[in-house]
Scaffold this motif. Sequence first.
Motif, PDB file in Angstrom:
ATOM      1  N   LEU A  98       2.723  -3.437  -1.001  1.00  0.00           N
ATOM      2  CA  LEU A  98       2.130  -2.816  -1.394  1.00  0.00           C
ATOM      3  C   LEU A  98       2.359  -1.663  -0.075  1.00  0.00           C
ATOM      4  N   SER A  99       2.265  -2.061   1.019  1.00  0.00           N
ATOM      5  CA  SER A  99       1.777  -1.026   2.287  1.00  0.00           C
ATOM      6  C   SER A  99       3.141  -0.986   2.716  1.00  0.00           C
ATOM      7  N   ASP A 100       4.749  -1.008   1.668  1.00  0.00           N
ATOM      8  CA  ASP A 100       5.397  -0.224   2.205  1.00  0.00           C
ATOM      9  C   ASP A 100       5.587   1.169   1.469  1.00  0.00           C
ATOM     10  N   GLU A 101       5.442   2.235   2.578  1.00  0.00           N
ATOM     11  CA  GLU A 101       4.384   3.700   1.732  1.00  0.00           C
ATOM     12  C   GLU A 101       6.050   4.007   2.162  1.00  0.00           C
ATOM     13  N   ALA A 102       7.657   3.331   3.171  1.00  0.00           N
ATOM     14  CA  ALA A 102       8.934   4.638   2.958  1.00  0.00           C
ATOM     15  C   ALA A 102       9.217   4.356   1.327  1.00  0.00           C
ATOM     16  N   ALA A 103       9.085   2.875   1.147  1.00  0.00           N
ATOM     17  CA  ALA A 103       9.491   2.561  -0.847  1.00  0.00           C
ATOM     18  C   ALA A 103       8.773   3.478  -1.829  1.00  0.00           C
ATOM     19  N   LEU A 104       7.635   3.437  -1.394  1.00  0.00           N
ATOM     20  CA  LEU A 104       6.071   4.116  -2.267  1.00  0.00           C
ATOM     21  C   LEU A 104       7.064   5.649  -2.678  1.00  0.00           C
ATOM     22  N   LEU A 105       7.061   5.702  -1.921  1.00  0.00           N
ATOM     23  CA  LEU A 105       6.939   7.106  -1.118  1.00  0.00           C
ATOM     24  C   LEU A 105       8.491   8.170  -1.954  1.00  0.00           C
ATOM     25  N   ALA A 106       9.468   6.576  -1.107  1.00  0.00           N
ATOM     26  CA  ALA A 106      11.225   6.977  -2.414  1.00  0.00           C
ATOM     27  C   ALA A 106      11.145   6.586  -3.732  1.00  0.00           C
ATOM     28  N   ALA A 107      10.606   6.093  -4.146  1.00  0.00           N
ATOM     29  CA  ALA A 107      10.544   6.057  -5.559  1.00  0.00           C
ATOM     30  C   ALA A 107       9.083   5.244  -6.855  1.00  0.00           C
ATOM     31  N   PRO A 108       8.073   5.969  -6.422  1.00  0.00           N
ATOM     32  CA  PRO A 108       6.670   5.740  -6.597  1.00  0.00           C
ATOM     33  C   PRO A 108       6.555   5.271  -8.289  1.00  0.00           C
ATOM     34  N   GLY A 109       7.037   5.559  -8.678  1.00  0.00           N
ATOM     35  CA  GLY A 109       6.961   5.004 -10.357  1.00  0.00           C
ATOM     36  C   GLY A 109       7.722   3.489  -9.921  1.00  0.00           C
ATOM     37  N   THR A 110       9.323   3.234  -9.706  1.00  0.00           N
ATOM     38  CA  THR A 110       9.045   1.829  -9.809  1.00  0.00           C
ATOM     39  C   THR A 110       8.885   1.486  -8.197  1.00  0.00           C
ATOM     40  N   HIS A 111       8.137   1.315  -7.680  1.00  0.00           N
ATOM     41  CA  HIS A 111       7.481   0.621  -6.862  1.00  0.00           C
ATOM     42  C   HIS A 111       6.039   0.216  -7.061  1.00  0.00           C
ATOM     43  N   HIS A 112       5.523   1.151  -7.670  1.00  0.00           N
ATOM     44  CA  HIS A 112       4.847   0.352  -8.708  1.00  0.00           C
ATOM     45  C   HIS A 112       4.378  -0.669  -9.562  1.00  0.00           C
ATOM     46  N   LYS A 113       5.406   0.217 -10.778  1.00  0.00           N
ATOM     47  CA  LYS A 113       6.169  -1.271 -10.832  1.00  0.00           C
ATOM     48  C   LYS A 113       6.134  -2.166 -10.583  1.00  0.00           C
ATOM     49  N   ALA A 114       6.856  -2.575  -9.714  1.00  0.00           N
ATOM     50  CA  ALA A 114       6.812  -4.468  -8.727  1.00  0.00           C
ATOM     51  C   ALA A 114       6.019  -4.508  -8.560  1.00  0.00           C
ATOM     52  N   LEU A 115       4.843  -3.766  -7.820  1.00  0.00           N
ATOM     53  CA  LEU A 115       3.559  -3.850  -7.679  1.00  0.00           C
ATOM     54  C   LEU A 115       2.779  -5.025  -8.872  1.00  0.00           C
ATOM     55  N   LEU A 116       2.873  -3.811 -10.049  1.00  0.00           N
ATOM     56  CA  LEU A 116       1.895  -4.519 -11.208  1.00  0.00           C
ATOM     57  C   LEU A 116       2.639  -6.112 -11.643  1.00  0.00           C
ATOM     58  N   ASP A 117       4.179  -6.062 -11.518  1.00  0.00           N
ATOM     59  CA  ASP A 117       5.137  -7.307 -12.071  1.00  0.00           C
ATOM     60  C   ASP A 117       4.918  -8.432 -10.917  1.00  0.00           C
ATOM     61  N   GLN A 118       4.323  -7.943  -9.737  1.00  0.00           N
ATOM     62  CA  GLN A 118       4.799  -8.966  -9.324  1.00  0.00           C
ATOM     63  C   GLN A 118       2.743  -9.968  -8.878  1.00  0.00           C
ATOM     64  N   ALA A 119       2.106  -8.318  -9.862  1.00  0.00           N
ATOM     65  CA  ALA A 119       0.734  -9.027 -10.089  1.00  0.00           C
ATOM     66  C   ALA A 119       0.598  -9.904 -10.770  1.00  0.00           C
ATOM     67  N   HIS A 120       0.911  -9.182 -11.909  1.00  0.00           N
ATOM     68  CA  HIS A 120       1.396 -10.428 -13.450  1.00  0.00           C
ATOM     69  C   HIS A 120       1.893 -11.326 -13.432  1.00  0.00           C
ATOM     70  N   HIS A 121       2.659 -11.554 -11.816  1.00  0.00           N
ATOM     71  CA  HIS A 121       3.524 -12.780 -12.352  1.00  0.00           C
ATOM     72  C   HIS A 121       2.448 -14.257 -11.453  1.00  0.00           C
ATOM     73  N   LEU A 122       1.706 -13.520 -10.371  1.00  0.00           N
ATOM     74  CA  LEU A 122       0.546 -14.330  -9.447  1.00  0.00           C
ATOM     75  C   LEU A 122       0.496 -14.998 -10.659  1.00  0.00           C
ATOM     76  N   HIS A 123      -0.593 -14.289 -11.571  1.00  0.00           N
ATOM     77  CA  HIS A 123      -1.813 -14.026 -12.086  1.00  0.00           C
ATOM     78  C   HIS A 123      -1.173 -15.239 -13.182  1.00  0.00           C
ATOM     79  N   ARG A 124      -0.513 -14.931 -14.111  1.00  0.00           N
ATOM     80  CA  ARG A 124       0.478 -16.513 -14.767  1.00  0.00           C
ATOM     81  C   ARG A 124       0.739 -17.165 -14.342  1.00  0.00           C
ATOM     82  N   ALA A 125       1.718 -17.342 -13.087  1.00  0.00           N
ATOM     83  CA  ALA A 125       1.679 -18.346 -12.252  1.00  0.00           C
ATOM     84  C   ALA A 125       0.642 -19.216 -11.630  1.00  0.00           C
ATOM     85  N   HIS A 126      -0.947 -18.886 -11.985  1.00  0.00           N
ATOM     86  CA  HIS A 126      -1.864 -19.330 -11.910  1.00  0.00           C
ATOM     87  C   HIS A 126      -2.411 -19.595 -10.476  1.00  0.00           C
TER      88      HIS A 126
END
Length: 82
Positions: A23-51
């Motif tokens: 989340l704090s990787d501002e350079a990656a976020l600003l370089a590719a906002p959509g891709t970075h957002h998707k990575a954040l969402l995917d990781q969050a859902h993975h953590l939830h699915r893994a309990h």
Amino acid sequence: MIQEQIETPIGKVAALAKWNDLLSDEAALLAAPGTHHKALLDQAHHLHRAHVIDGDDLSDLLEQADGALAYAIESLINHLDE
């Protein structure tokens, strides 16, 4: 606060720290906002699915990810206006 740290599983603490690093990787976020957002969402859902996190934690992470995307888009628009 100390009590929460004692009761929180180490795996959860480490997983949330890694997610927050992403989340704090501002350079990656600003370089590719959509891709970075998707990575954040995917990781969050993975953590939830893994309990690793519960539904409330998932909601918080998704909200933070959406906020990061909004920040990136606003930053890019402001940069275009300069």
